[in-house]
Design a protein around this motif. Structure first.
Motif, PDB file in Angstrom:
ATOM      1  N   SER A 256     -14.536 -63.192  89.011  1.00 34.94           N
ATOM      2  CA  SER A 256     -13.434 -62.231  88.916  1.00 34.94           C
ATOM      3  C   SER A 256     -12.604 -62.170  90.183  1.00 34.94           C
ATOM      4  CB  SER A 256     -13.985 -60.841  88.586  1.00 34.94           C
ATOM      5  OG  SER A 256     -14.956 -60.443  89.551  1.00 34.94           O
ATOM      6  N   GLU A 257     -13.190 -62.561  91.307  1.00 31.54           N
ATOM      7  CA  GLU A 257     -12.462 -62.552  92.577  1.00 31.54           C
ATOM      8  C   GLU A 257     -12.147 -63.984  92.990  1.00 31.54           C
ATOM      9  OE1 GLU A 257     -14.467 -60.375  95.582  1.00 31.54           O
ATOM     10  OE2 GLU A 257     -14.579 -58.511  94.424  1.00 31.54           O
ATOM     11  N   GLN A 258     -10.907 -64.385  92.821  1.00 31.06           N
ATOM     12  CA  GLN A 258     -10.493 -65.742  93.154  1.00 31.06           C
ATOM     13  C   GLN A 258     -10.339 -65.901  94.657  1.00 31.06           C
ATOM     14  OE1 GLN A 258      -9.689 -68.764  91.044  1.00 31.06           O
ATOM     15  NE2 GLN A 258     -10.220 -69.316  93.133  1.00 31.06           N
ATOM     16  N   LYS A 259     -10.990 -66.909  95.220  1.00 28.86           N
ATOM     17  CA  LYS A 259     -10.859 -67.216  96.643  1.00 28.86           C
ATOM     18  C   LYS A 259      -9.860 -68.356  96.807  1.00 28.86           C
ATOM     19  CE  LYS A 259     -15.601 -65.848  97.784  1.00 28.86           C
ATOM     20  NZ  LYS A 259     -16.891 -66.303  98.373  1.00 28.86           N
ATOM     21  N   TYR A 260      -9.249 -68.403  97.982  1.00 25.50           N
ATOM     22  CA  TYR A 260      -8.252 -69.433  98.267  1.00 25.50           C
ATOM     23  C   TYR A 260      -8.517 -70.065  99.631  1.00 25.50           C
ATOM     24  CZ  TYR A 260      -5.551 -67.426  94.409  1.00 25.50           C
ATOM     25  OH  TYR A 260      -5.155 -66.980  93.181  1.00 25.50           O
ATOM     26  N   LYS A 261      -8.075 -71.305  99.756  1.00 24.92           N
ATOM     27  CA  LYS A 261      -8.099 -72.007 101.037  1.00 24.92           C
ATOM     28  C   LYS A 261      -6.678 -72.426 101.363  1.00 24.92           C
ATOM     29  CE  LYS A 261     -10.324 -75.727 103.603  1.00 24.92           C
ATOM     30  NZ  LYS A 261     -11.399 -76.761 103.593  1.00 24.92           N
ATOM     31  N   GLU A 262      -6.249 -72.164 102.579  1.00 22.50           N
ATOM     32  CA  GLU A 262      -4.874 -72.484 102.972  1.00 22.50           C
ATOM     33  C   GLU A 262      -4.809 -73.905 103.498  1.00 22.50           C
ATOM     34  OE1 GLU A 262      -1.954 -70.657 106.234  1.00 22.50           O
ATOM     35  OE2 GLU A 262      -2.329 -69.278 104.568  1.00 22.50           O
ATOM     36  N   LEU A 263      -3.994 -74.727 102.827  1.00 24.63           N
ATOM     37  CA  LEU A 263      -3.762 -76.102 103.236  1.00 24.63           C
ATOM     38  C   LEU A 263      -2.290 -76.270 103.553  1.00 24.63           C
ATOM     39  CD1 LEU A 263      -5.864 -78.010 100.522  1.00 24.63           C
ATOM     40  CD2 LEU A 263      -6.564 -77.411 102.836  1.00 24.63           C
ATOM     41  N   LEU A 264      -1.972 -76.485 104.823  1.00 23.45           N
ATOM     42  CA  LEU A 264      -0.589 -76.669 105.264  1.00 23.45           C
ATOM     43  C   LEU A 264       0.307 -75.524 104.798  1.00 23.45           C
ATOM     44  CD1 LEU A 264      -0.202 -80.514 104.620  1.00 23.45           C
ATOM     45  CD2 LEU A 264      -0.606 -79.376 106.806  1.00 23.45           C
ATOM     46  N   GLY A 265      -0.241 -74.302 104.846  1.00 18.78           N
ATOM     47  CA  GLY A 265       0.540 -73.129 104.486  1.00 18.78           C
ATOM     48  C   GLY A 265       0.564 -72.807 103.008  1.00 18.78           C
ATOM     49  N   GLU A 292      -9.689 -74.181  85.335  1.00 17.33           N
ATOM     50  CA  GLU A 292      -8.465 -74.105  86.134  1.00 17.33           C
ATOM     51  C   GLU A 292      -7.242 -74.416  85.273  1.00 17.33           C
ATOM     52  OE1 GLU A 292      -6.240 -73.225  89.426  1.00 17.33           O
ATOM     53  OE2 GLU A 292      -8.408 -72.973  89.157  1.00 17.33           O
ATOM     54  N   ARG A 293      -7.382 -75.346  84.338  1.00 16.73           N
ATOM     55  CA  ARG A 293      -6.278 -75.651  83.425  1.00 16.73           C
ATOM     56  C   ARG A 293      -5.962 -74.444  82.551  1.00 16.73           C
ATOM     57  NH1 ARG A 293      -6.592 -81.322  80.361  1.00 16.73           N
ATOM     58  NH2 ARG A 293      -4.559 -80.496  79.709  1.00 16.73           N
ATOM     59  N   LEU A 294      -7.002 -73.748  82.102  1.00 20.59           N
ATOM     60  CA  LEU A 294      -6.785 -72.544  81.305  1.00 20.59           C
ATOM     61  C   LEU A 294      -6.052 -71.483  82.122  1.00 20.59           C
ATOM     62  CD1 LEU A 294     -10.112 -72.081  79.289  1.00 20.59           C
ATOM     63  CD2 LEU A 294      -7.839 -72.559  78.371  1.00 20.59           C
ATOM     64  N   LYS A 295      -6.425 -71.325  83.387  1.00 17.56           N
ATOM     65  CA  LYS A 295      -5.753 -70.357  84.248  1.00 17.56           C
ATOM     66  C   LYS A 295      -4.281 -70.710  84.407  1.00 17.56           C
ATOM     67  CE  LYS A 295      -9.766 -68.955  87.032  1.00 17.56           C
ATOM     68  NZ  LYS A 295     -10.365 -68.943  88.391  1.00 17.56           N
ATOM     69  N   ASN A 296      -3.995 -72.005  84.566  1.00 19.31           N
ATOM     70  CA  ASN A 296      -2.603 -72.440  84.695  1.00 19.31           C
ATOM     71  C   ASN A 296      -1.806 -72.175  83.429  1.00 19.31           C
ATOM     72  OD1 ASN A 296      -3.172 -73.346  87.280  1.00 19.31           O
ATOM     73  ND2 ASN A 296      -3.539 -75.463  86.641  1.00 19.31           N
ATOM     74  N   MET A 297      -2.504 -72.113  82.295  1.00 18.62           N
ATOM     75  CA  MET A 297      -1.858 -71.827  81.006  1.00 18.62           C
ATOM     76  C   MET A 297      -1.796 -70.329  80.716  1.00 18.62           C
ATOM     77  SD  MET A 297      -3.716 -74.905  78.856  1.00 18.62           S
ATOM     78  CE  MET A 297      -3.047 -74.389  77.288  1.00 18.62           C
ATOM     79  N   GLY A 298      -2.341 -69.523  81.644  1.00 15.58           N
ATOM     80  CA  GLY A 298      -2.246 -68.074  81.489  1.00 15.58           C
ATOM     81  C   GLY A 298      -3.486 -67.377  80.992  1.00 15.58           C
ATOM     82  N   TYR A 299      -4.591 -68.127  80.802  1.00 15.98           N
ATOM     83  CA  TYR A 299      -5.823 -67.506  80.307  1.00 15.98           C
ATOM     84  C   TYR A 299      -6.864 -67.493  81.414  1.00 15.98           C
ATOM     85  CZ  TYR A 299     -10.119 -66.679  77.697  1.00 15.98           C
ATOM     86  OH  TYR A 299     -11.315 -66.178  77.258  1.00 15.98           O
ATOM     87  N   ASN A 300      -7.425 -66.306  81.700  1.00 13.29           N
ATOM     88  CA  ASN A 300      -8.455 -66.144  82.717  1.00 13.29           C
ATOM     89  C   ASN A 300      -9.743 -65.670  82.047  1.00 13.29           C
ATOM     90  OD1 ASN A 300     -10.134 -64.945  84.852  1.00 13.29           O
ATOM     91  ND2 ASN A 300      -8.352 -65.228  86.176  1.00 13.29           N
ATOM     92  N   SER A 301     -10.766 -66.513  82.054  1.00 11.31           N
ATOM     93  CA  SER A 301     -12.017 -66.198  81.358  1.00 11.31           C
ATOM     94  C   SER A 301     -12.684 -64.954  81.915  1.00 11.31           C
ATOM     95  CB  SER A 301     -12.982 -67.389  81.461  1.00 11.31           C
ATOM     96  OG  SER A 301     -12.425 -68.541  80.880  1.00 11.31           O
ATOM     97  N   ALA A 302     -12.743 -64.844  83.258  1.00 10.89           N
ATOM     98  CA  ALA A 302     -13.404 -63.692  83.871  1.00 10.89           C
ATOM     99  C   ALA A 302     -12.666 -62.393  83.539  1.00 10.89           C
ATOM    100  CB  ALA A 302     -13.483 -63.891  85.383  1.00 10.89           C
ATOM    101  N   LYS A 303     -11.334 -62.440  83.586  1.00 10.26           N
ATOM    102  CA  LYS A 303     -10.542 -61.252  83.269  1.00 10.26           C
ATOM    103  C   LYS A 303     -10.721 -60.857  81.808  1.00 10.26           C
ATOM    104  CE  LYS A 303      -5.798 -59.485  83.471  1.00 10.26           C
ATOM    105  NZ  LYS A 303      -4.385 -59.816  83.798  1.00 10.26           N
ATOM    106  N   ASP A 304     -10.739 -61.857  80.924  1.00  7.10           N
ATOM    107  CA  ASP A 304     -10.921 -61.584  79.504  1.00  7.10           C
ATOM    108  C   ASP A 304     -12.312 -60.991  79.237  1.00  7.10           C
ATOM    109  OD1 ASP A 304      -9.991 -61.933  76.680  1.00  7.10           O
ATOM    110  OD2 ASP A 304     -11.751 -63.225  76.583  1.00  7.10           O
TER     111      ASP A 304
END
Length: 329
Positions: A256-265, A292-304
């Motif tokens: 449910s908590e998406q983490k990110y890594k910064e690459l070149l900003g 990740e493809r589902l997230k890009n299409m607007g569907y988030n499994s954890a949120k659902d």
């Protein structure tokens, strides 16, 4: 762009093909080929040829199309070469004639005298402009070298990170065996294109599709699995951090908590995958790519999942189940 300067000679020597090919050749001013290109833009010098040099973008590549070539012919008929001489007083990288147009003899000679390269291409002005902007976007993009493996899984570019010996190459090899593609092993060069896209490729294109497997040695993926198992570059859309299993660490079990890594900003989604005997890492990474493809299409499994749990609680079914439980022994 950082590091070594990009020169006109470098532009001529670029190995480009297909819709990226510039088809350039030098027809005058070869002594000026070491001139540096410092600005990733082009300029149409119509006003400068007429003598108006105020606010002239002389640090850009100068593009000569049919209009500029016709104007040079007019200057030749009028025997007015002072405008051309004044034009070459500007320290420009080079001049490019499209449609295989030929400069006038006066223009060619003045370019030679000023050691300014004159290039020629059969492309139209519009097509050449589009292609060289793409080239500049790549050449001048900020870049960085990473230690890891870049693979394409179900169309998603994934960088496998982790300390040496954690199993990055072995996991990538299994993914290739399952039909996915290798972009680069061990040393990955990433570039930030258009300010929000991270492209990755092998830092050394000659060895990027080779892989080191401990106990086996160096293998050539394209020779073993065919050219369909490799690709030259890919957008980085996910980072998978492989690490040894730590029983004291609380790993994310819901996502449910998406983490990110910064690459070149640019922020790129990252997931941490603990490694221990018995875990099938390739299947986990395949599932991560599809998620990740589902997230890009607007569907988030954890949120659902969270929304469904809340609905279940609100309907009172959860209370009924709780009250019906018999805890007596």
């Amino acid at each position: 762009m950082t590091g070594k300067k990009f020169t006109v000679l470098d532009l001529l020597n670029l190995e480009l093909s297909g819709y990226d090919a510039l088809d350039l050749k030098c027809i005058a001013g070869r002594r000026g080929l070491p001139r540096a290109i410092t600005v990733p833009e082009i300029n149409r010098p119509g006003l400068a040829l007429s003598g108006f040099l105020e606010s002239f973008a002389g640090n850009r590549v100068q593009l000569f199309g049919r209009g500029e070539a016709a104007f040079l012919q007019r200057l030749l008929k009028e025997k007015n070469i002072e405008s051309i001489k004044n034009f070459f007083t500007q320290d420009m990288p080079c001049c490019v004639f499209t449609y295989n147009l030929e400069p006038t003899e006066d223009f060619r000679q003045i370019a030679e005298d000023n050691c300014c390269p004159v290039l020629q291409t059969p492309l139209s002005s519009t097509e050449f402009s589009n292609r060289i902007i793409r080239v500049f976007s790549n050449q001048f993009a900020p870049h960085q070298i990473l230690h890891g493996v870049l693979v394409e899984v179900y169309g998603i570019g994934i960088i496998l990170n982790g300390h040496s010996g954690v199993g990055k190459s072995e996991t990538a090899l299994e993914l290739v065996e399952r039909g996915h593609r290798l972009v680069a092993d061990d040393i990955v060069e990433i570039r930030c294109v258009n300010g929000n896209t991270i492209l990755g490729r092998g830092a050394n294109t000659m060895i990027s599709h080779h892989m080191e497997i401990r106990g086996l040695g160096i293998i050539n993926i394209s020779q073993l699995y065919g050219v369909g198992a490799i690709r030259d570059q890919k957008e980085v859309q996910l980072v998978v951090q492989l690490e040894d299993w730590d029983s004291a660490k609380a790993y994310d079990r819901l996502g449910s908590e998406q983490k990110y890594k910064e690459l070149l900003g640019v922020k790129v989604p990252v997931i941490e995958v603990p490694v221990r005997p018995g875990r099938n890492l390739p299947i986990i990474i395949e599932a991560a790519a599809m998620n990740e493809r589902l997230k890009n299409m607007g569907y988030n499994s954890a949120k659902d999942f969270n929304e469904n749990v809340l609905k279940w609680i609100e309907t009172g079914d959860a209370k009924t189940v709780y009250n019906s439980n018999d805890d007596s022994y």
